[in-house]
Design a protein around this motif. Structure first.
Motif, PDB file in Angstrom:
ATOM      1  N   UNK A 103       0.847  -1.184   0.000  1.00 40.18           N
ATOM      2  CA  UNK A 103       0.000   0.000   0.000  1.00 40.18           C
ATOM      3  C   UNK A 103       0.891   1.246   0.000  1.00 40.18           C
ATOM      4  N   UNK A 104       0.344   2.401   0.395  1.00 40.63           N
ATOM      5  CA  UNK A 104       1.115   3.639   0.397  1.00 40.63           C
ATOM      6  C   UNK A 104       1.531   4.082   1.797  1.00 40.63           C
ATOM      7  N   UNK A 105       0.806   3.609   2.839  1.00 41.71           N
ATOM      8  CA  UNK A 105       1.118   4.033   4.218  1.00 41.71           C
ATOM      9  C   UNK A 105       1.078   2.829   5.162  1.00 41.71           C
ATOM     10  N   UNK A 106       1.723   2.970   6.309  1.00 42.71           N
ATOM     11  CA  UNK A 106       1.695   1.914   7.331  1.00 42.71           C
ATOM     12  C   UNK A 106       0.262   1.682   7.814  1.00 42.71           C
ATOM     13  N   UNK A 107      -0.513   2.772   7.937  1.00 42.67           N
ATOM     14  CA  UNK A 107      -1.905   2.647   8.419  1.00 42.67           C
ATOM     15  C   UNK A 107      -2.716   1.763   7.470  1.00 42.67           C
ATOM     16  N   UNK A 108      -2.450   1.900   6.172  1.00 42.01           N
ATOM     17  CA  UNK A 108      -3.176   1.068   5.197  1.00 42.01           C
ATOM     18  C   UNK A 108      -2.760  -0.395   5.294  1.00 42.01           C
ATOM     19  N   UNK A 109      -1.516  -0.641   5.699  1.00 41.17           N
ATOM     20  CA  UNK A 109      -1.051  -2.022   5.901  1.00 41.17           C
ATOM     21  C   UNK A 109      -1.756  -2.626   7.120  1.00 41.17           C
ATOM     22  N   UNK A 110      -1.815  -1.854   8.205  1.00 41.21           N
ATOM     23  CA  UNK A 110      -2.518  -2.316   9.412  1.00 41.21           C
ATOM     24  C   UNK A 110      -3.963  -2.647   9.071  1.00 41.21           C
TER      25      UNK A 110
END
Ligand code: MN
Length: 289
Positions: free
Chosen positions: A264-271
């Motif tokens: 994805x583009x951000x860590x939050x999107x991975x979480x």
């Protein structure tokens, strides 16, 4: 004239499941920006498998945020996914799977190939999606070799199968989200490969077999020549008959956050991706007869 930027060599070998002995040629952990929009490439085999009744490969696992492109050179691969996509591909065929918002799939040697055994060779390429398309609907393109146009290259250099993109007025078979070329080249020793590619594209030549020479540098089997983005003309001397995968594509210039099968583009999107997967939101593979 495009100049050679660097030669990318394998990161080493490992098995993907029990069916795919691969060399990892590049990943978003090593040359992410330089190779954008491509994320990862594994070269499986060539390896000879004895005949078996077993199902060799990799069982159910998820993906989100990109596409997986499987190009079979020898052997056969069967695939099923939770968006309803599936099929069996053999030599010359390509499977272009859009994971996008998320799916679960499995990848095995085809039943026919497993029973017969023999040499197995394939490429799996991961193609990134632009941020705006990462959560779009999953899709599946089963592209059989009869749908891939084979064009003659100038100077008797060989042929190019246009899997994606365009060569002069020949269009590639695959639908892509961003401009790119994926061409399967079969090249003749002693000739010069001379191509014209889009301005500003990332451009790379991966040598599956044979030898090329670019700017006095020798590019051997399992090595990838990554070119500078400046210029449009690419030239390579063909030192030995070669099978080469050409990749070119418009760089995305967006941040990459990856965790295993999620990019994805951000860590939050991975979480979020991990949470969604754990909550069963990637669906299920429906058994088909
Ligand atoms: Mn997979």
């Amino acid at each position: 004239m495009k100049k050679l930027a660097f030669i990318k060599r394998s990161n080493g070998s490992h098995w993907v499941g029990d069916g795919f002995p691969v060399q990892n040629i590049f990943s978003y952990n090593d040359i992410a920006e330089k190779i954008s929009p491509f994320l990862m490439m594994d070269h499986a085999g060539p390896t000879v498998f004895p005949p078996t009744q077993e199902k060799l490969g990799v069982g159910q696992h998820p993906h989100r945020g990109f596409e997986t492109v499987t190009i079979v050179y020898q052997g056969g691969v069967s695939h099923r996914d939770s968006s309803g996509g599936g099929g069996t591909i053999g030599p010359g065929d390509v499977q272009w799977m859009t994971a996008a918002s998320g799916l679960i799939h499995e990848e095995f040697h085809s039943e026919d190939f497993a029973q017969q055994g023999g040499p197995f060779e394939m490429i799996q390429l991961w193609v990134n999606l632009p941020a705006k398309d990462k959560m779009s609907k999953p899709g599946y393109q089963g592209i059989t070799s009869d749908k891939i146009t084979d064009v003659l290259l100038a100077n008797d250099a060989g042929t190019a199968r246009i899997i994606a993109g365009a060569f002069e007025n020949v269009k590639g078979a695959a639908h892509t989200f961003t401009p790119m070329n994926v061409w399967d080249l079969r090249l003749n020793a002693g000739k010069t490969l001379s191509l014209d590619l889009p301005k500003g594209h990332t451009t790379a030549l991966y040598v599956l077999s044979g030898t090329l020479k670019i700017d006095t540098q020798i590019i051997k089997k399992a090595e990838m020549a990554v070119m500078e983005r400046e210029g449009t003309a690419l030239a390579a001397e063909i030192m030995e008959d070669a099978v080469v995968l050409l990749l070119s594509g418009e760089p995305l210039n967006e941040p990459i956050a990856g965790h295993g099968p999620f990019v994805m583009n951000t860590r939050a999107e991975i979480t979020q991706a991990i949470q969604d997967y754990n909550n069963g939101m990637f669906g299920q593979i429906v058994a088909t007869s």
